[in-house]
Design a protein around this motif. Sequence first.
Motif, PDB file in Angstrom:
ATOM      1  N   HIS A  23      -6.069  27.246 -52.694  1.00 15.54           N
ATOM      2  CA  HIS A  23      -7.388  27.216 -53.333  1.00 15.54           C
ATOM      3  C   HIS A  23      -8.265  26.188 -52.611  1.00 15.54           C
ATOM      4  O   HIS A  23      -7.752  25.301 -51.933  1.00 15.54           O
ATOM      5  CB  HIS A  23      -7.251  26.815 -54.805  1.00 15.54           C
ATOM      6  CG  HIS A  23      -6.515  25.515 -54.971  1.00 15.54           C
ATOM      7  ND1 HIS A  23      -5.132  25.449 -54.985  1.00 15.54           N
ATOM      8  CD2 HIS A  23      -6.951  24.248 -55.087  1.00 15.54           C
ATOM      9  CE1 HIS A  23      -4.760  24.180 -55.123  1.00 15.54           C
ATOM     10  NE2 HIS A  23      -5.840  23.430 -55.183  1.00 15.54           N
ATOM     11  N   SER A  24      -9.567  26.307 -52.760  1.00 20.32           N
ATOM     12  CA  SER A  24     -10.487  25.332 -52.182  1.00 20.32           C
ATOM     13  C   SER A  24     -10.478  24.057 -53.013  1.00 20.32           C
ATOM     14  O   SER A  24     -10.266  24.104 -54.231  1.00 20.32           O
ATOM     15  CB  SER A  24     -11.914  25.883 -52.142  1.00 20.32           C
ATOM     16  OG  SER A  24     -11.992  26.939 -51.221  1.00 20.32           O
ATOM     17  N   VAL A  25     -10.697  22.926 -52.345  1.00 19.12           N
ATOM     18  CA  VAL A  25     -10.769  21.647 -53.048  1.00 19.12           C
ATOM     19  C   VAL A  25     -11.986  20.869 -52.546  1.00 19.12           C
ATOM     20  O   VAL A  25     -12.424  21.065 -51.413  1.00 19.12           O
ATOM     21  CB  VAL A  25      -9.478  20.806 -52.863  1.00 19.12           C
ATOM     22  CG1 VAL A  25      -8.266  21.545 -53.409  1.00 19.12           C
ATOM     23  CG2 VAL A  25      -9.269  20.429 -51.417  1.00 19.12           C
ATOM     24  N   PRO A  26     -12.525  19.978 -53.369  1.00 19.79           N
ATOM     25  CA  PRO A  26     -13.629  19.147 -52.913  1.00 19.79           C
ATOM     26  C   PRO A  26     -13.207  18.314 -51.698  1.00 19.79           C
ATOM     27  O   PRO A  26     -12.065  17.866 -51.609  1.00 19.79           O
ATOM     28  CB  PRO A  26     -13.924  18.235 -54.111  1.00 19.79           C
ATOM     29  CG  PRO A  26     -13.307  18.914 -55.278  1.00 19.79           C
ATOM     30  CD  PRO A  26     -12.140  19.694 -54.750  1.00 19.79           C
ATOM     31  N   THR A  27     -14.145  18.132 -50.781  1.00 19.76           N
ATOM     32  CA  THR A  27     -13.867  17.374 -49.561  1.00 19.76           C
ATOM     33  C   THR A  27     -15.022  16.425 -49.286  1.00 19.76           C
ATOM     34  O   THR A  27     -16.181  16.825 -49.325  1.00 19.76           O
ATOM     35  CB  THR A  27     -13.670  18.326 -48.363  1.00 19.76           C
ATOM     36  OG1 THR A  27     -12.599  19.223 -48.665  1.00 19.76           O
ATOM     37  CG2 THR A  27     -13.343  17.558 -47.102  1.00 19.76           C
ATOM     38  N   LEU A  28     -14.666  15.182 -48.999  1.00 20.22           N
ATOM     39  CA  LEU A  28     -15.649  14.142 -48.722  1.00 20.22           C
ATOM     40  C   LEU A  28     -15.652  13.816 -47.239  1.00 20.22           C
ATOM     41  O   LEU A  28     -14.585  13.640 -46.639  1.00 20.22           O
ATOM     42  CB  LEU A  28     -15.299  12.868 -49.507  1.00 20.22           C
ATOM     43  CG  LEU A  28     -16.152  11.644 -49.195  1.00 20.22           C
ATOM     44  CD1 LEU A  28     -17.519  11.785 -49.840  1.00 20.22           C
ATOM     45  CD2 LEU A  28     -15.464  10.386 -49.673  1.00 20.22           C
ATOM     46  N   LEU A  29     -16.829  13.730 -46.659  1.00 20.86           N
ATOM     47  CA  LEU A  29     -16.986  13.216 -45.303  1.00 20.86           C
ATOM     48  C   LEU A  29     -17.169  11.711 -45.413  1.00 20.86           C
ATOM     49  O   LEU A  29     -18.118  11.242 -46.029  1.00 20.86           O
ATOM     50  CB  LEU A  29     -18.204  13.841 -44.619  1.00 20.86           C
ATOM     51  CG  LEU A  29     -18.551  13.258 -43.255  1.00 20.86           C
ATOM     52  CD1 LEU A  29     -17.440  13.553 -42.236  1.00 20.86           C
ATOM     53  CD2 LEU A  29     -19.887  13.810 -42.778  1.00 20.86           C
ATOM     54  N   GLU A  30     -16.221  10.952 -44.830  1.00 16.81           N
ATOM     55  CA  GLU A  30     -16.297   9.486 -44.866  1.00 16.81           C
ATOM     56  C   GLU A  30     -16.999   8.984 -43.608  1.00 16.81           C
ATOM     57  O   GLU A  30     -16.648   9.369 -42.507  1.00 16.81           O
ATOM     58  CB  GLU A  30     -14.890   8.879 -44.886  1.00 16.81           C
ATOM     59  CG  GLU A  30     -14.093   9.185 -46.123  1.00 16.81           C
ATOM     60  CD  GLU A  30     -12.720   8.560 -46.039  1.00 16.81           C
ATOM     61  OE1 GLU A  30     -12.555   7.430 -46.539  1.00 16.81           O
ATOM     62  OE2 GLU A  30     -11.823   9.217 -45.476  1.00 16.81           O
ATOM     63  N   ARG A  31     -17.948   8.097 -43.793  1.00 18.08           N
ATOM     64  CA  ARG A  31     -18.607   7.426 -42.667  1.00 18.08           C
ATOM     65  C   ARG A  31     -18.978   6.041 -43.149  1.00 18.08           C
ATOM     66  O   ARG A  31     -19.824   5.882 -44.006  1.00 18.08           O
ATOM     67  CB  ARG A  31     -19.826   8.217 -42.233  1.00 18.08           C
ATOM     68  CG  ARG A  31     -20.392   7.802 -40.893  1.00 18.08           C
ATOM     69  CD  ARG A  31     -19.414   8.119 -39.746  1.00 18.08           C
ATOM     70  NE  ARG A  31     -19.957   7.801 -38.456  1.00 18.08           N
ATOM     71  CZ  ARG A  31     -20.447   8.684 -37.606  1.00 18.08           C
ATOM     72  NH1 ARG A  31     -20.474   9.957 -37.916  1.00 18.08           N
ATOM     73  NH2 ARG A  31     -20.908   8.298 -36.445  1.00 18.08           N
ATOM     74  N   ASP A  32     -18.305   5.024 -42.603  1.00 13.14           N
ATOM     75  CA  ASP A  32     -18.485   3.649 -43.065  1.00 13.14           C
ATOM     76  C   ASP A  32     -19.301   2.772 -42.117  1.00 13.14           C
ATOM     77  O   ASP A  32     -19.703   1.668 -42.489  1.00 13.14           O
ATOM     78  CB  ASP A  32     -17.125   2.989 -43.289  1.00 13.14           C
ATOM     79  CG  ASP A  32     -16.316   3.672 -44.385  1.00 13.14           C
ATOM     80  OD1 ASP A  32     -16.921   4.345 -45.231  1.00 13.14           O
ATOM     81  OD2 ASP A  32     -15.083   3.539 -44.376  1.00 13.14           O
ATOM     82  N   SER A  33     -19.508   3.224 -40.879  1.00 14.49           N
ATOM     83  CA  SER A  33     -20.273   2.436 -39.903  1.00 14.49           C
ATOM     84  C   SER A  33     -20.780   3.364 -38.809  1.00 14.49           C
ATOM     85  O   SER A  33     -20.449   4.546 -38.782  1.00 14.49           O
ATOM     86  CB  SER A  33     -19.382   1.338 -39.294  1.00 14.49           C
ATOM     87  OG  SER A  33     -18.299   1.917 -38.601  1.00 14.49           O
ATOM     88  N   ASN A  34     -21.598   2.807 -37.908  1.00  9.68           N
ATOM     89  CA  ASN A  34     -22.160   3.590 -36.798  1.00  9.68           C
ATOM     90  C   ASN A  34     -22.848   4.856 -37.305  1.00  9.68           C
ATOM     91  O   ASN A  34     -22.614   5.953 -36.811  1.00  9.68           O
ATOM     92  CB  ASN A  34     -21.083   3.962 -35.774  1.00  9.68           C
ATOM     93  CG  ASN A  34     -20.471   2.757 -35.127  1.00  9.68           C
ATOM     94  OD1 ASN A  34     -21.147   1.759 -34.878  1.00  9.68           O
ATOM     95  ND2 ASN A  34     -19.179   2.814 -34.860  1.00  9.68           N
ATOM     96  N   PHE A  35     -23.700   4.679 -38.291  1.00 12.77           N
ATOM     97  CA  PHE A  35     -24.335   5.832 -38.925  1.00 12.77           C
ATOM     98  C   PHE A  35     -25.277   6.538 -37.955  1.00 12.77           C
ATOM     99  O   PHE A  35     -26.194   5.914 -37.421  1.00 12.77           O
ATOM    100  CB  PHE A  35     -25.105   5.404 -40.174  1.00 12.77           C
ATOM    101  CG  PHE A  35     -24.214   4.842 -41.245  1.00 12.77           C
ATOM    102  CD1 PHE A  35     -23.386   5.671 -41.973  1.00 12.77           C
ATOM    103  CD2 PHE A  35     -24.185   3.483 -41.489  1.00 12.77           C
ATOM    104  CE1 PHE A  35     -22.552   5.158 -42.952  1.00 12.77           C
ATOM    105  CE2 PHE A  35     -23.354   2.959 -42.458  1.00 12.77           C
ATOM    106  CZ  PHE A  35     -22.539   3.795 -43.194  1.00 12.77           C
TER     107      PHE A  35
END
Length: 114
Positions: free
Chosen positions: A74-86
């Motif tokens: 099944h599909s699940v929520p997914t987060l794109l993490e970006r903490d620096s070098n935006f």
Amino acid sequence: DIHLDINNIYVNAVNHGIVAPRDYIDRTDLARVSYMHMAGHDEETENLLIDTHGQPVCDDVWDLFAYACRRLPHSVPTLLERDSNFPPFAELEAEVARIAAIQQQAEEERHAAA
């Protein structure tokens, strides 16, 4: 439930050379996965990656994410993490859109196989 961090799987596989990233996914109880993370990493050397969440997602991690999505029941929520070098916001939007497109493709494949 399981929070599956795709970049961590890839980084650990490269750094430790213990298991292929796809093998790790195959050994996971994917029915219990309820959330995923995608991120980039720094490449210090060919065999040393640092999970910084400060780079774009690399092709190998995209491929691993697509593999995981196809294997999930099944599909699940997914987060794109970006903490620096935006980067510019449009680049982040493009990565999020790529996540959604990969998940949509996997969902269509699941429905076609049912």
